[in-house]
Design a protein around this motif. Structure first.
Motif, PDB file in Angstrom:
ATOM      1  N   GLU A  48       0.818  -1.211   0.000  1.00 13.73           N
ATOM      2  CA  GLU A  48       0.000   0.000   0.000  1.00 13.73           C
ATOM      3  C   GLU A  48       0.853   1.262   0.000  1.00 13.73           C
ATOM      4  O   GLU A  48       1.806   1.391   0.754  1.00 13.73           O
ATOM      5  CB  GLU A  48      -0.904   0.023   1.237  1.00 13.73           C
ATOM      6  CG  GLU A  48      -1.753   1.275   1.328  1.00 13.73           C
ATOM      7  CD  GLU A  48      -2.595   1.328   2.590  1.00 13.73           C
ATOM      8  OE1 GLU A  48      -3.637   1.974   2.567  1.00 13.73           O
ATOM      9  OE2 GLU A  48      -2.192   0.711   3.589  1.00 13.73           O
ATOM     10  N   ARG A  49       0.505   2.179  -0.854  1.00 16.16           N
ATOM     11  CA  ARG A  49       1.132   3.498  -0.872  1.00 16.16           C
ATOM     12  C   ARG A  49       0.170   4.471  -0.193  1.00 16.16           C
ATOM     13  O   ARG A  49      -0.716   5.020  -0.830  1.00 16.16           O
ATOM     14  CB  ARG A  49       1.419   3.935  -2.300  1.00 16.16           C
ATOM     15  CG  ARG A  49       2.430   3.054  -3.024  1.00 16.16           C
ATOM     16  CD  ARG A  49       3.847   3.413  -2.657  1.00 16.16           C
ATOM     17  NE  ARG A  49       4.817   2.593  -3.374  1.00 16.16           N
ATOM     18  CZ  ARG A  49       6.108   2.838  -3.406  1.00 16.16           C
ATOM     19  NH1 ARG A  49       6.577   3.888  -2.774  1.00 16.16           N
ATOM     20  NH2 ARG A  49       6.934   2.053  -4.058  1.00 16.16           N
ATOM     21  N   PHE A  50       0.331   4.616   1.088  1.00 18.42           N
ATOM     22  CA  PHE A  50      -0.583   5.475   1.832  1.00 18.42           C
ATOM     23  C   PHE A  50      -0.420   6.920   1.358  1.00 18.42           C
ATOM     24  O   PHE A  50       0.690   7.423   1.205  1.00 18.42           O
ATOM     25  CB  PHE A  50      -0.277   5.380   3.329  1.00 18.42           C
ATOM     26  CG  PHE A  50      -1.187   6.213   4.189  1.00 18.42           C
ATOM     27  CD1 PHE A  50      -2.476   5.786   4.452  1.00 18.42           C
ATOM     28  CD2 PHE A  50      -0.763   7.415   4.721  1.00 18.42           C
ATOM     29  CE1 PHE A  50      -3.326   6.545   5.245  1.00 18.42           C
ATOM     30  CE2 PHE A  50      -1.597   8.178   5.513  1.00 18.42           C
ATOM     31  CZ  PHE A  50      -2.887   7.737   5.771  1.00 18.42           C
ATOM     32  N   VAL A  51      -1.548   7.566   1.114  1.00 19.41           N
ATOM     33  CA  VAL A  51      -1.523   8.950   0.636  1.00 19.41           C
ATOM     34  C   VAL A  51      -1.644   9.887   1.829  1.00 19.41           C
ATOM     35  O   VAL A  51      -2.726  10.073   2.394  1.00 19.41           O
ATOM     36  CB  VAL A  51      -2.661   9.213  -0.374  1.00 19.41           C
ATOM     37  CG1 VAL A  51      -2.586  10.660  -0.861  1.00 19.41           C
ATOM     38  CG2 VAL A  51      -2.551   8.243  -1.553  1.00 19.41           C
ATOM     39  N   HIS A  52      -0.507  10.460   2.236  1.00 18.41           N
ATOM     40  CA  HIS A  52      -0.507  11.419   3.329  1.00 18.41           C
ATOM     41  C   HIS A  52      -1.093  12.754   2.861  1.00 18.41           C
ATOM     42  O   HIS A  52      -0.936  13.138   1.704  1.00 18.41           O
ATOM     43  CB  HIS A  52       0.925  11.664   3.833  1.00 18.41           C
ATOM     44  CG  HIS A  52       1.508  10.523   4.593  1.00 18.41           C
ATOM     45  ND1 HIS A  52       2.206   9.506   3.987  1.00 18.41           N
ATOM     46  CD2 HIS A  52       1.521  10.239   5.932  1.00 18.41           C
ATOM     47  CE1 HIS A  52       2.638   8.654   4.907  1.00 18.41           C
ATOM     48  NE2 HIS A  52       2.233   9.069   6.087  1.00 18.41           N
ATOM     49  N   ASN A  53      -1.694  13.431   3.780  1.00 18.72           N
ATOM     50  CA  ASN A  53      -2.250  14.754   3.512  1.00 18.72           C
ATOM     51  C   ASN A  53      -1.178  15.809   3.770  1.00 18.72           C
ATOM     52  O   ASN A  53      -0.777  16.035   4.910  1.00 18.72           O
ATOM     53  CB  ASN A  53      -3.468  14.995   4.417  1.00 18.72           C
ATOM     54  CG  ASN A  53      -4.172  16.302   4.111  1.00 18.72           C
ATOM     55  OD1 ASN A  53      -3.742  17.082   3.272  1.00 18.72           O
ATOM     56  ND2 ASN A  53      -5.274  16.547   4.806  1.00 18.72           N
ATOM     57  N   THR A  54      -0.701  16.446   2.721  1.00 13.41           N
ATOM     58  CA  THR A  54       0.323  17.490   2.863  1.00 13.41           C
ATOM     59  C   THR A  54      -0.267  18.895   2.850  1.00 13.41           C
ATOM     60  O   THR A  54       0.450  19.883   3.063  1.00 13.41           O
ATOM     61  CB  THR A  54       1.360  17.381   1.729  1.00 13.41           C
ATOM     62  OG1 THR A  54       0.695  17.515   0.475  1.00 13.41           O
ATOM     63  CG2 THR A  54       2.080  16.043   1.779  1.00 13.41           C
ATOM     64  N   ALA A  55      -1.564  18.993   2.629  1.00 13.49           N
ATOM     65  CA  ALA A  55      -2.198  20.312   2.451  1.00 13.49           C
ATOM     66  C   ALA A  55      -2.350  21.083   3.761  1.00 13.49           C
ATOM     67  O   ALA A  55      -2.534  22.303   3.747  1.00 13.49           O
ATOM     68  CB  ALA A  55      -3.569  20.147   1.803  1.00 13.49           C
ATOM     69  N   LEU A  56      -2.263  20.394   4.895  1.00 15.90           N
ATOM     70  CA  LEU A  56      -2.495  21.041   6.189  1.00 15.90           C
ATOM     71  C   LEU A  56      -1.222  21.557   6.845  1.00 15.90           C
ATOM     72  O   LEU A  56      -1.282  22.162   7.918  1.00 15.90           O
ATOM     73  CB  LEU A  56      -3.196  20.061   7.150  1.00 15.90           C
ATOM     74  CG  LEU A  56      -4.548  19.518   6.687  1.00 15.90           C
ATOM     75  CD1 LEU A  56      -5.106  18.551   7.723  1.00 15.90           C
ATOM     76  CD2 LEU A  56      -5.527  20.653   6.445  1.00 15.90           C
ATOM     77  N   PHE A  57      -0.077  21.316   6.218  1.00 14.17           N
ATOM     78  CA  PHE A  57       1.208  21.697   6.830  1.00 14.17           C
ATOM     79  C   PHE A  57       1.254  23.189   7.138  1.00 14.17           C
ATOM     80  O   PHE A  57       0.943  24.026   6.292  1.00 14.17           O
ATOM     81  CB  PHE A  57       2.350  21.325   5.899  1.00 14.17           C
ATOM     82  CG  PHE A  57       3.699  21.796   6.368  1.00 14.17           C
ATOM     83  CD1 PHE A  57       4.189  21.433   7.604  1.00 14.17           C
ATOM     84  CD2 PHE A  57       4.479  22.621   5.556  1.00 14.17           C
ATOM     85  CE1 PHE A  57       5.432  21.863   8.039  1.00 14.17           C
ATOM     86  CE2 PHE A  57       5.724  23.056   5.967  1.00 14.17           C
ATOM     87  CZ  PHE A  57       6.202  22.676   7.221  1.00 14.17           C
ATOM     88  N   VAL A  58       1.653  23.498   8.380  1.00 15.56           N
ATOM     89  CA  VAL A  58       1.805  24.884   8.812  1.00 15.56           C
ATOM     90  C   VAL A  58       3.267  25.274   8.612  1.00 15.56           C
ATOM     91  O   VAL A  58       4.146  24.832   9.341  1.00 15.56           O
ATOM     92  CB  VAL A  58       1.407  25.054  10.293  1.00 15.56           C
ATOM     93  CG1 VAL A  58       1.537  26.520  10.708  1.00 15.56           C
ATOM     94  CG2 VAL A  58      -0.010  24.561  10.518  1.00 15.56           C
ATOM     95  N   ALA A  59       3.529  26.076   7.610  1.00 16.02           N
ATOM     96  CA  ALA A  59       4.903  26.399   7.218  1.00 16.02           C
ATOM     97  C   ALA A  59       5.458  27.593   7.978  1.00 16.02           C
ATOM     98  O   ALA A  59       4.728  28.367   8.607  1.00 16.02           O
ATOM     99  CB  ALA A  59       4.958  26.673   5.723  1.00 16.02           C
ATOM    100  N   GLY A  60       6.771  27.758   7.894  1.00 19.89           N
ATOM    101  CA  GLY A  60       7.461  28.925   8.421  1.00 19.89           C
ATOM    102  C   GLY A  60       7.176  29.188   9.882  1.00 19.89           C
ATOM    103  O   GLY A  60       7.002  28.280  10.687  1.00 19.89           O
ATOM    104  N   SER A  61       7.099  30.467  10.241  1.00 19.79           N
ATOM    105  CA  SER A  61       6.894  30.860  11.631  1.00 19.79           C
ATOM    106  C   SER A  61       5.424  30.854  12.009  1.00 19.79           C
ATOM    107  O   SER A  61       5.074  31.145  13.143  1.00 19.79           O
ATOM    108  CB  SER A  61       7.465  32.263  11.871  1.00 19.79           C
ATOM    109  OG  SER A  61       6.823  33.206  11.035  1.00 19.79           O
ATOM    110  N   ALA A  62       4.551  30.495  11.054  1.00 20.13           N
ATOM    111  CA  ALA A  62       3.118  30.518  11.327  1.00 20.13           C
ATOM    112  C   ALA A  62       2.732  29.531  12.424  1.00 20.13           C
ATOM    113  O   ALA A  62       1.716  29.692  13.079  1.00 20.13           O
ATOM    114  CB  ALA A  62       2.334  30.204  10.055  1.00 20.13           C
ATOM    115  N   ALA A  63       3.583  28.523  12.628  1.00 23.97           N
ATOM    116  CA  ALA A  63       3.266  27.509  13.630  1.00 23.97           C
ATOM    117  C   ALA A  63       3.228  28.085  15.031  1.00 23.97           C
ATOM    118  O   ALA A  63       2.541  27.584  15.903  1.00 23.97           O
ATOM    119  CB  ALA A  63       4.290  26.377  13.576  1.00 23.97           C
ATOM    120  N   SER A  64       3.967  29.144  15.272  1.00 22.13           N
ATOM    121  CA  SER A  64       4.006  29.745  16.606  1.00 22.13           C
ATOM    122  C   SER A  64       2.885  30.745  16.820  1.00 22.13           C
ATOM    123  O   SER A  64       2.684  31.250  17.912  1.00 22.13           O
ATOM    124  CB  SER A  64       5.356  30.434  16.828  1.00 22.13           C
ATOM    125  OG  SER A  64       5.508  31.494  15.912  1.00 22.13           O
TER     126      SER A  64
END
Length: 349
Positions: free
Chosen positions: A323-339
């Motif tokens: 199985e090639r599980f399809v991860h969801n990459t659309a929700l990634f919080v990039a840069g300094s936005a995570a803080s």
């Protein structure tokens, strides 16, 4: 288990009887030491066509589990340590893993791609109970909504279900539990400090019940010793809730082939010749075949039969094959936005 020098060492030590009888004396017990490993980065990258991921994190170097077949053993040679007992007792942890991961994920040129935790040594080996490096990494990935997978042969993964279950709802995490054998007697010498087969199946059941996608990895498949269990492992994993299965044929790079030969002669002397004969049939007459496209599965009639048995068992018990599980990459919080605020580093512009 011996403790031979690594392949990069310029000298070799050999015990010699000096006439005083000291060679017959028992060696003192080898104590386990754990040290922090300074690291400049935490994410490793590869371009291997045999591997389904290109980013990985290994929280620990060396592994307390002591699996004789572990392909990561030769990596201890880069530290001027032995792939033998040193690999099991001279352990290193990435003390700064969480901070380094935050730093790398915040880089302006970072592009989100699924990360695999534990591609080399087990992220849930016993020292994780105290050092909790793996959990700290998962916490960062959870905050960043970054997709990842985990590979382990430890039931300790159940501890982190509280973090994994919410992520699974958004297709951010996939787990693989490695089951080499269902035979406790083989397990005790083959992988002495790992979770029992029953505990690993329980972990699969716990993960599945929590809504976390989980597969079984039958690795390695050892000809003559464990290959007959292929269908039984797939059946047991499917009953526990696994949704997919994979397998890897025994690999013996560098010094590992000598360590495995030593183990066979001590623990399975009556089967040793048969094991090597079957392995050589699948490795082009050699102990190991490092070629891409061949190293994971082998070649020849017996390798083809193994692949056919695996595919048939997956179909029979309803597991997805490779199985090639399809991860969801659309929700990634990039840069300094995570803080949730401005970056602590001021812009030069």
């Amino acid at each position: 288990m011996s403790n031979p020098a690594g392949r990069f060492e310029p000298t070799r030590a050999e015990a010699v009887d000096d006439g005083w009888g000291t060679i017959e004396e028992a060696l003192p017990p080898l104590e386990t030491t754990v040290q922090p490993e300074p690291a400049r980065s935490i994410i490793s990258r590869n371009k291997s066509p045999d591997i389904s991921f290109d980013q990985s994190i290994n929280p620990y170097r060396g592994c307390e589990h002591g699996c004789i077949y572990c392909y990561a053993r030769p990596s201890h040679g880069y530290l001027n340590l032995s792939p033998g007992l040193d690999f099991e007792t001279r352990l290193f942890y990435k003390a700064d893993a969480a901070r380094l991961l935050e730093q790398e994920l915040s880089a302006k040129n970072y592009r989100c791609s699924p990360i695999t935790i534990g591609a080399n040594t087990d992220p849930y080996q016993p020292i994780e109970r105290e050092y909790r490096v793996t959990r700290s990494i998962i916490e960062v990935l959870a905050k960043r909504r970054h997709p990842f997978s985990i590979i382990t042969k430890s039931a300790m993964i159940e501890r982190d279900i509280d973090l994994l279950a919410p992520l699974a709802k958004d297709n951010l995490v996939y787990t693989l539990v490695s089951v080499t054998t269902l035979d406790n007697d083989i397990k005790r010498t083959l992988e002495p400090r790992t979770a029992s087969p029953a505990a690993r199946l329980r972990a699969i059941r716990s993960l599945s019940s929590a809504g976390i996608p989980v597969g079984v990895m039958i690795a390695p498949v050892i000809p003559v010793l464990t290959d007959a269990e292929l269908e039984k492992i797939i059946e047991a994993a499917a009953a526990a809730g696994a949704r997919s299965a994979g397998y890897v044929l025994l690999r013996l790079p560098y010094e590992l082939k000598d360590l495995f030969r030593e183990w066979l002669d001590e623990h399975e002397p009556l089967k040793a010749k048969h094991v090597w004969s079957r392995l050589h049939d699948m490795r082009g007459g050699r102990d190991n075949d490092p070629r891409w496209g061949h190293r994971q599965r082998g070649e020849g009639q017996y390798a083809d039969l193994l692949a056919q048995r695996f595919a048939a068992a997956c179909m029979r018990y309803g597991l997805k094959h490779r199985e090639r599980f399809v991860h969801n990459t659309a929700l990634f919080v990039a840069g300094s936005a995570a803080s949730g605020g401005e970056s602590r580093q001021m812009s030069l512009l």
